[in-house]
Design a protein around this motif. Sequence first.
Motif, PDB file in Angstrom:
ATOM      1  N   HIS A  98      57.937  92.702 -87.862  1.00 48.87           N
ATOM      2  CA  HIS A  98      57.484  91.973 -86.658  1.00 48.87           C
ATOM      3  C   HIS A  98      56.942  90.606 -87.068  1.00 48.87           C
ATOM      4  CE1 HIS A  98      55.973  91.280 -82.632  1.00 48.87           C
ATOM      5  NE2 HIS A  98      54.803  90.933 -83.152  1.00 48.87           N
ATOM      6  N   PRO A  99      57.783  89.564 -87.035  1.00 41.28           N
ATOM      7  CA  PRO A  99      57.278  88.210 -87.345  1.00 41.28           C
ATOM      8  C   PRO A  99      56.110  87.855 -86.429  1.00 41.28           C
ATOM      9  CG  PRO A  99      59.679  88.243 -87.231  1.00 41.28           C
ATOM     10  CD  PRO A  99      59.216  89.570 -86.730  1.00 41.28           C
ATOM     11  N   LYS A 100      55.015  87.412 -87.005  1.00 40.73           N
ATOM     12  CA  LYS A 100      53.782  87.213 -86.236  1.00 40.73           C
ATOM     13  C   LYS A 100      53.890  86.084 -85.206  1.00 40.73           C
ATOM     14  CE  LYS A 100      51.866  90.442 -88.657  1.00 40.73           C
ATOM     15  NZ  LYS A 100      51.006  90.171 -89.797  1.00 40.73           N
ATOM     16  N   ILE A 101      54.823  85.163 -85.418  1.00 40.92           N
ATOM     17  CA  ILE A 101      54.987  84.084 -84.436  1.00 40.92           C
ATOM     18  C   ILE A 101      55.406  84.641 -83.073  1.00 40.92           C
ATOM     19  CG2 ILE A 101      57.424  83.616 -84.929  1.00 40.92           C
ATOM     20  CD1 ILE A 101      54.726  80.965 -84.254  1.00 40.92           C
ATOM     21  N   LEU A 102      55.999  85.834 -83.064  1.00 41.06           N
ATOM     22  CA  LEU A 102      56.448  86.440 -81.813  1.00 41.06           C
ATOM     23  C   LEU A 102      55.280  86.907 -80.942  1.00 41.06           C
ATOM     24  CD1 LEU A 102      59.570  88.447 -83.042  1.00 41.06           C
ATOM     25  CD2 LEU A 102      59.444  86.151 -82.055  1.00 41.06           C
ATOM     26  N   ASP A 103      54.091  86.948 -81.532  1.00 50.27           N
ATOM     27  CA  ASP A 103      52.894  87.230 -80.733  1.00 50.27           C
ATOM     28  C   ASP A 103      52.441  85.997 -79.961  1.00 50.27           C
ATOM     29  OD1 ASP A 103      52.769  89.837 -81.675  1.00 50.27           O
ATOM     30  OD2 ASP A 103      51.494  89.292 -83.381  1.00 50.27           O
ATOM     31  N   LEU A 104      52.979  84.834 -80.337  1.00 54.14           N
ATOM     32  CA  LEU A 104      52.556  83.568 -79.751  1.00 54.14           C
ATOM     33  C   LEU A 104      53.644  82.898 -78.909  1.00 54.14           C
ATOM     34  CD1 LEU A 104      50.816  82.146 -82.948  1.00 54.14           C
ATOM     35  CD2 LEU A 104      49.709  83.283 -81.006  1.00 54.14           C
ATOM     36  N   VAL A 105      54.891  83.270 -79.165  1.00 55.88           N
ATOM     37  CA  VAL A 105      56.012  82.616 -78.486  1.00 55.88           C
ATOM     38  C   VAL A 105      56.938  83.677 -77.894  1.00 55.88           C
ATOM     39  CG1 VAL A 105      57.952  81.031 -78.726  1.00 55.88           C
ATOM     40  CG2 VAL A 105      55.915  80.731 -80.157  1.00 55.88           C
ATOM     41  N   LYS A 106      57.272  83.507 -76.650  1.00 59.88           N
ATOM     42  CA  LYS A 106      58.245  84.395 -76.008  1.00 59.88           C
ATOM     43  C   LYS A 106      59.642  83.857 -76.300  1.00 59.88           C
ATOM     44  CE  LYS A 106      59.502  86.564 -71.626  1.00 59.88           C
ATOM     45  NZ  LYS A 106      59.197  86.665 -70.167  1.00 59.88           N
ATOM     46  N   THR A 107      60.487  84.690 -76.897  1.00 55.45           N
ATOM     47  CA  THR A 107      61.826  84.240 -77.286  1.00 55.45           C
ATOM     48  C   THR A 107      62.896  84.917 -76.430  1.00 55.45           C
ATOM     49  OG1 THR A 107      62.052  85.975 -78.970  1.00 55.45           O
ATOM     50  CG2 THR A 107      61.087  83.879 -79.666  1.00 55.45           C
ATOM     51  N   THR A 108      64.032  84.274 -76.383  1.00 54.77           N
ATOM     52  CA  THR A 108      65.163  84.810 -75.606  1.00 54.77           C
ATOM     53  C   THR A 108      66.047  85.710 -76.460  1.00 54.77           C
ATOM     54  OG1 THR A 108      66.444  82.827 -76.163  1.00 54.77           O
ATOM     55  CG2 THR A 108      65.233  82.807 -74.080  1.00 54.77           C
ATOM     56  N   GLN A 109      65.834  85.702 -77.759  1.00 56.27           N
ATOM     57  CA  GLN A 109      66.672  86.471 -78.670  1.00 56.27           C
ATOM     58  C   GLN A 109      65.839  87.515 -79.389  1.00 56.27           C
ATOM     59  OE1 GLN A 109      69.417  84.093 -80.971  1.00 56.27           O
ATOM     60  NE2 GLN A 109      69.422  85.550 -82.655  1.00 56.27           N
ATOM     61  N   ALA A 110      66.250  88.767 -79.291  1.00 52.93           N
ATOM     62  CA  ALA A 110      65.500  89.860 -79.912  1.00 52.93           C
ATOM     63  C   ALA A 110      65.621  89.800 -81.429  1.00 52.93           C
ATOM     64  CB  ALA A 110      66.024  91.197 -79.412  1.00 52.93           C
ATOM     65  N   PHE A 111      64.564  90.174 -82.095  1.00 50.14           N
ATOM     66  CA  PHE A 111      64.570  90.243 -83.555  1.00 50.14           C
ATOM     67  C   PHE A 111      64.857  91.669 -83.990  1.00 50.14           C
ATOM     68  CE2 PHE A 111      62.208  90.957 -87.576  1.00 50.14           C
ATOM     69  CZ  PHE A 111      62.938  90.092 -88.386  1.00 50.14           C
ATOM     70  N   ASP A 112      65.852  91.826 -84.848  1.00 49.33           N
ATOM     71  CA  ASP A 112      66.194  93.104 -85.460  1.00 49.33           C
ATOM     72  C   ASP A 112      66.342  94.233 -84.424  1.00 49.33           C
ATOM     73  OD1 ASP A 112      66.695  95.017 -87.407  1.00 49.33           O
ATOM     74  OD2 ASP A 112      64.571  95.372 -87.811  1.00 49.33           O
ATOM     75  N   PRO A 113      67.284  94.095 -83.499  1.00 52.40           N
ATOM     76  CA  PRO A 113      67.438  95.109 -82.458  1.00 52.40           C
ATOM     77  C   PRO A 113      67.818  96.492 -82.988  1.00 52.40           C
ATOM     78  CG  PRO A 113      69.290  93.569 -82.445  1.00 52.40           C
ATOM     79  CD  PRO A 113      68.252  92.986 -83.355  1.00 52.40           C
ATOM     80  N   GLU A 114      68.383  96.562 -84.194  1.00 52.51           N
ATOM     81  CA  GLU A 114      68.780  97.859 -84.759  1.00 52.51           C
ATOM     82  C   GLU A 114      67.693  98.471 -85.633  1.00 52.51           C
ATOM     83  OE1 GLU A 114      72.503  97.519 -86.768  1.00 52.51           O
ATOM     84  OE2 GLU A 114      73.503  96.541 -85.084  1.00 52.51           O
ATOM     85  N   GLY A 115      66.584  97.768 -85.797  1.00 54.26           N
ATOM     86  CA  GLY A 115      65.460  98.317 -86.553  1.00 54.26           C
ATOM     87  C   GLY A 115      65.687  98.399 -88.056  1.00 54.26           C
TER      88      GLY A 115
END
Length: 358
Positions: A98-115
Amino acid sequence: MKRLVFLALYLSSTSIFWSQAKGLDDLKINEIQVIGSHNSYKKAILPEVYAYLSQKDSMNFLPRIQYEHIPIPKQLDLGLRNLEIDVYADSKGGKYAHPKILDLVKTTQAFDPEGKMKKPGYKMIHITDIDYQTWYYTLEDCLKDLKKWSDSHPGHNPVFITLEPKDGKVNKFGTEPEHYTSKLFDDLDNELKNYLGKDKIITPDDITGSYKTLNEAVLHKNWPKVKDAKGKFVFVLDNNGENRDLYAKDHPSLKGRMIFTNSTTGTPESAILFINEPQKDSSKIKDLVKQGYIVRTRADADTMEARSEDYSRFEKAKESGAQIITTDYYLPSKLFESKYKISFDNNSYERKNHIILK
């Protein structure tokens, strides 16, 4: 009509692929020059993440990492013969999920959808928490793709791969990379053997042969010919500090290891060197190349040459005779206005080394 255009483009790229390799077969792998990519797996930072970080970037650091690459198999299709990959150890899994920047920025592209980042194994990221966009979440997937490409191009010339084991101190988000150990380096060797195959790797032992040390073999120019290295890869550890020494520990002349190291000239392990400032060190590089070492240098760095369309560093890199020249711009940037593009003559990425072959 579209099929005809596609066929013409395919035949054109294939022609370049084979023509640039023509005439190299009987040369040794230290007698050629190749161009390859730097941080080859990296995708561009997402626009929304870049915009947020720009507001916090008082040191103007962000433009230095504003570059991206096409998929690695397509880079190889173009004729690039050097790649660079960064690997973070993640023995328990989930450390970088879980890249920590994702707690601060809402993105349109999911990170690592397959886990995939949740599973144990080596991960491929540029900078944790901020510059996390990658073509491969895991080293395993990257190696499998390299094997697949190699198997489908069995006559390809050798590909050099710079491998940087990344760790270091805790960052401002609180993420501290896992630090490398002897076991993790043993596991890294096994990863290369398991997913790419030992038969596809030119190892230090292959060069040492009957010589007392790897360095002695190099100084006697005991490198294989290109025709004998087809279908193979050469890995080089991009580290000249503690991790390098840890990797070489208990492996004199890198005996039994899969990866060459950036070791001090004259030491038993010394074979492939990193000298990244050809404008400053051109004469030094020339001398080392003539002695038998393989040298990696850079045509550009931090997007600076591309932004100013300055080819002077590349010209010095070519002139120095360094066998491996890396760039972020085998294709012009799509992230800012520039026509800067690196290649040899006729859009090729391999050629004879004029320093050795005079």
